[in-house]
Design an enzyme around this catalytic site. Sequence first.
Site, PDB file in Angstrom:
ATOM      1  N   GLN A 127     -16.416 -28.418  -9.462  1.00  0.00           N
ATOM      2  CA  GLN A 127     -15.769 -28.705 -10.741  1.00  0.00           C
ATOM      3  C   GLN A 127     -16.503 -29.772 -11.536  1.00  0.00           C
ATOM      4  O   GLN A 127     -17.197 -30.607 -10.970  1.00  0.00           O
ATOM      5  CB  GLN A 127     -14.345 -29.181 -10.475  1.00  0.00           C
ATOM      6  CG  GLN A 127     -13.580 -28.159  -9.688  1.00  0.00           C
ATOM      7  CD  GLN A 127     -12.151 -28.035 -10.147  1.00  0.00           C
ATOM      8  OE1 GLN A 127     -11.727 -28.620 -11.147  1.00  0.00           O
ATOM      9  NE2 GLN A 127     -11.400 -27.249  -9.414  1.00  0.00           N
ATOM     10  N   LYS A 143     -13.450 -37.971 -12.964  1.00  0.00           N
ATOM     11  CA  LYS A 143     -12.903 -36.613 -13.078  1.00  0.00           C
ATOM     12  C   LYS A 143     -11.985 -36.567 -14.281  1.00  0.00           C
ATOM     13  O   LYS A 143     -10.986 -37.290 -14.333  1.00  0.00           O
ATOM     14  CB  LYS A 143     -12.111 -36.256 -11.812  1.00  0.00           C
ATOM     15  CG  LYS A 143     -12.972 -36.136 -10.572  1.00  0.00           C
ATOM     16  CD  LYS A 143     -12.212 -35.423  -9.466  1.00  0.00           C
ATOM     17  CE  LYS A 143     -13.126 -35.205  -8.254  1.00  0.00           C
ATOM     18  NZ  LYS A 143     -12.452 -34.459  -7.180  1.00  0.00           N
ATOM     19  N   ASP A 162      -9.119 -29.528 -10.986  1.00  0.00           N
ATOM     20  CA  ASP A 162      -8.737 -30.814 -10.408  1.00  0.00           C
ATOM     21  C   ASP A 162      -7.709 -31.524 -11.293  1.00  0.00           C
ATOM     22  O   ASP A 162      -7.782 -31.445 -12.515  1.00  0.00           O
ATOM     23  CB  ASP A 162      -9.970 -31.726 -10.310  1.00  0.00           C
ATOM     24  CG  ASP A 162     -10.796 -31.441  -9.070  1.00  0.00           C
ATOM     25  OD1 ASP A 162     -10.257 -30.857  -8.115  1.00  0.00           O
ATOM     26  OD2 ASP A 162     -11.982 -31.816  -9.066  1.00  0.00           O
ATOM     27  N   ILE A 243     -13.241 -43.015  -9.826  1.00  0.00           N
ATOM     28  CA  ILE A 243     -13.120 -43.114  -8.368  1.00  0.00           C
ATOM     29  C   ILE A 243     -14.344 -43.837  -7.818  1.00  0.00           C
ATOM     30  O   ILE A 243     -15.480 -43.420  -8.071  1.00  0.00           O
ATOM     31  CB  ILE A 243     -13.033 -41.696  -7.751  1.00  0.00           C
ATOM     32  CG1 ILE A 243     -11.907 -40.896  -8.431  1.00  0.00           C
ATOM     33  CG2 ILE A 243     -12.849 -41.767  -6.242  1.00  0.00           C
ATOM     34  CD1 ILE A 243     -12.040 -39.386  -8.243  1.00  0.00           C
ATOM     35  N   ASP A 305      -6.570 -27.480  -0.280  1.00  0.00           N
ATOM     36  CA  ASP A 305      -7.944 -27.069  -0.577  1.00  0.00           C
ATOM     37  C   ASP A 305      -8.973 -27.859   0.245  1.00  0.00           C
ATOM     38  O   ASP A 305     -10.115 -27.977  -0.163  1.00  0.00           O
ATOM     39  CB  ASP A 305      -8.191 -27.284  -2.078  1.00  0.00           C
ATOM     40  CG  ASP A 305      -9.399 -26.521  -2.591  1.00  0.00           C
ATOM     41  OD1 ASP A 305      -9.720 -25.468  -2.016  1.00  0.00           O
ATOM     42  OD2 ASP A 305     -10.027 -26.984  -3.565  1.00  0.00           O
ATOM     43  N   GLU A 310     -14.786 -34.655   5.452  1.00  0.00           N
ATOM     44  CA  GLU A 310     -15.931 -35.533   5.653  1.00  0.00           C
ATOM     45  C   GLU A 310     -15.580 -36.656   6.610  1.00  0.00           C
ATOM     46  O   GLU A 310     -14.434 -37.087   6.680  1.00  0.00           O
ATOM     47  CB  GLU A 310     -16.388 -36.100   4.304  1.00  0.00           C
ATOM     48  CG  GLU A 310     -17.143 -35.045   3.516  1.00  0.00           C
ATOM     49  CD  GLU A 310     -17.342 -35.419   2.070  1.00  0.00           C
ATOM     50  OE1 GLU A 310     -16.362 -35.792   1.413  1.00  0.00           O
ATOM     51  OE2 GLU A 310     -18.494 -35.321   1.611  1.00  0.00           O
ATOM     52  N   ASP A 320     -11.762 -36.651  -2.206  1.00  0.00           N
ATOM     53  CA  ASP A 320     -11.669 -35.401  -2.936  1.00  0.00           C
ATOM     54  C   ASP A 320     -10.248 -34.844  -2.837  1.00  0.00           C
ATOM     55  O   ASP A 320      -9.972 -33.907  -2.097  1.00  0.00           O
ATOM     56  CB  ASP A 320     -12.679 -34.379  -2.386  1.00  0.00           C
ATOM     57  CG  ASP A 320     -13.213 -33.480  -3.497  1.00  0.00           C
ATOM     58  OD1 ASP A 320     -12.677 -33.576  -4.616  1.00  0.00           O
ATOM     59  OD2 ASP A 320     -14.141 -32.694  -3.246  1.00  0.00           O
TER      60      ASP A 320
END
Length: 405
Positions: A127, A143, A162, A243, A305, A310, A320
């Site tokens: 995105q 974002k 998002d 972020i 999703d 990670e 995320d």
Amino acid sequence: MIRKRKLLSISVTLIVVFIFSTYYLLTTLTSTESEVRSTHEKIYHHLKNLPQLYKTHKPLENDAFDKFTSNVNVVINEDVAKVWQIANSWVSGTKLVDLESPFLGTVLSRLKTAKVVKADLDTRGTQLKFLLTLEGGQNVVFKPKWYDKSRVIEGPVYAGKDRHSSEIVAFYLSVLLNLPLTPCSVERTLSLSRDIVPVATRRLLNTSFEINNRTCIFGKCFYCKREDPICEDENFSLTGAAIFNINAPLKSYRSPWQRTYKKNKKAVWEEEDNYCKFVKEKITKRRILDLVDASVFDFLIQNGDRHHYETLHESVVLIDNGKGFGNPNISHLDVLAPLYQCCMLRSATLKKLLNLAGGQLRKKIETMPDLEKLLISDHLRALEERLMIVFATIEYCKTLKLNKE
Ligand SMILES: *[C@@H]1O[C@H](CO)[C@@H](O)[C@H](O)[C@H]1NC(C)=O
Ligand SMILES: *[C@@H]1O[C@H](CO)[C@@H](O)[C@H](O)[C@H]1NC(C)=O
Ligand SMILES: *[C@@H]1O[C@H](CO)[C@@H](O)[C@H](O)[C@H]1NC(C)=O
Ligand SMILES: *[C@@H]1O[C@H](CO)[C@@H](O)[C@H](O)[C@H]1NC(C)=O
């Protein structure tokens, strides 16, 4: 003649075998599917009969939260490069943020206000997002806000773009759960024409254009296209989530509970309630417990999703989180599959969840910065309901002997 008969009998045998094996496969498949369904039913049954323990407020024993609330609005007059140095020093194998740091409010404040000195596209993921360098040298992922806070996203759990608010509220939830594995996130308003274009890289400018003097950018990513840009508004403003970019060696793994992202194809975990048995053969107990924590976190925000997760030095980090808070009236229970399939939970996590029982989750989250701009009250009600569903799932697991760790 004899050969012909032999052929005939072989084909008859083959047909019979085929019919029986198909019948057998079909019945076992449908029985596991109804098993999965009945797990969900059992959890909802426990929800109707939740012990009082989950509904009452026990005094919150969360020093980290208390320190966070006392520091969140305190801005210390410190050189901005020094502030970033402090924030980066928090990142370790067990946390991304020091929730008890007296500098926490200062870091959040700088994320909101520090001048953008370089603007680039962030081409990681699917995105549109920007990678901004703030004064003092700190990178942040930005974002953009695509949806009004009252917009309801219909469709599958991973539908839509998002949600910037999901990133920010996920950070708040990580504070409330004392699970500091989500990077600092704030709501920030920028001007594309004044703050971004003058310091933009060539590849960002290459995806920008103007409509009625307003700057628009379509970016470069899997879903990015010129027909679907983000534009500043009539006041040349664009709101989004800023972020903190974790500058550490993160490793990415495919989630064992990954979805197929195809309407008519189910993943093994969606059909096989014994699925955890296979997971246990492949990953460590510690990793499973991390993924169970992540599933509780994701279930509360309704992020369905997390196809990859990670890690930083073996800890699963919660980065995320943009796909949460799509529809307050739906709670996709399968996001909790790691919990109800493995029935393992850290006792520390259970304690943290109990700390939020009796209406505390909503009450605490309402005190967080900018909250009224991020979520409508339907989402706060949904958070409370989902916490009760998590408790019901824990009760369900107790009937199967919950493995507390
Ligand atoms: C700009 O975009 C064009 C096509 O859209 C592409 O051919 C070119 O390589 C891009 N330039 C940069 C610097 O990204
Ligand atoms: C765009 O800006 C120019 C120069 O400031 C101005 O003349 C023009 O009227 C503006 N157009 C619109 C659609 O606002
Ligand atoms: C633009 O600013 C005006 C005046 O401050 C305000 O009334 C209006 O709501 C703003 N527009 C948007 C889209 O925020
Ligand atoms: C969600 O449910 C609430 C309460 O039942 C209702 O007021 C609201 O309109 C519903 N929202 C949507 C988008 O269905």
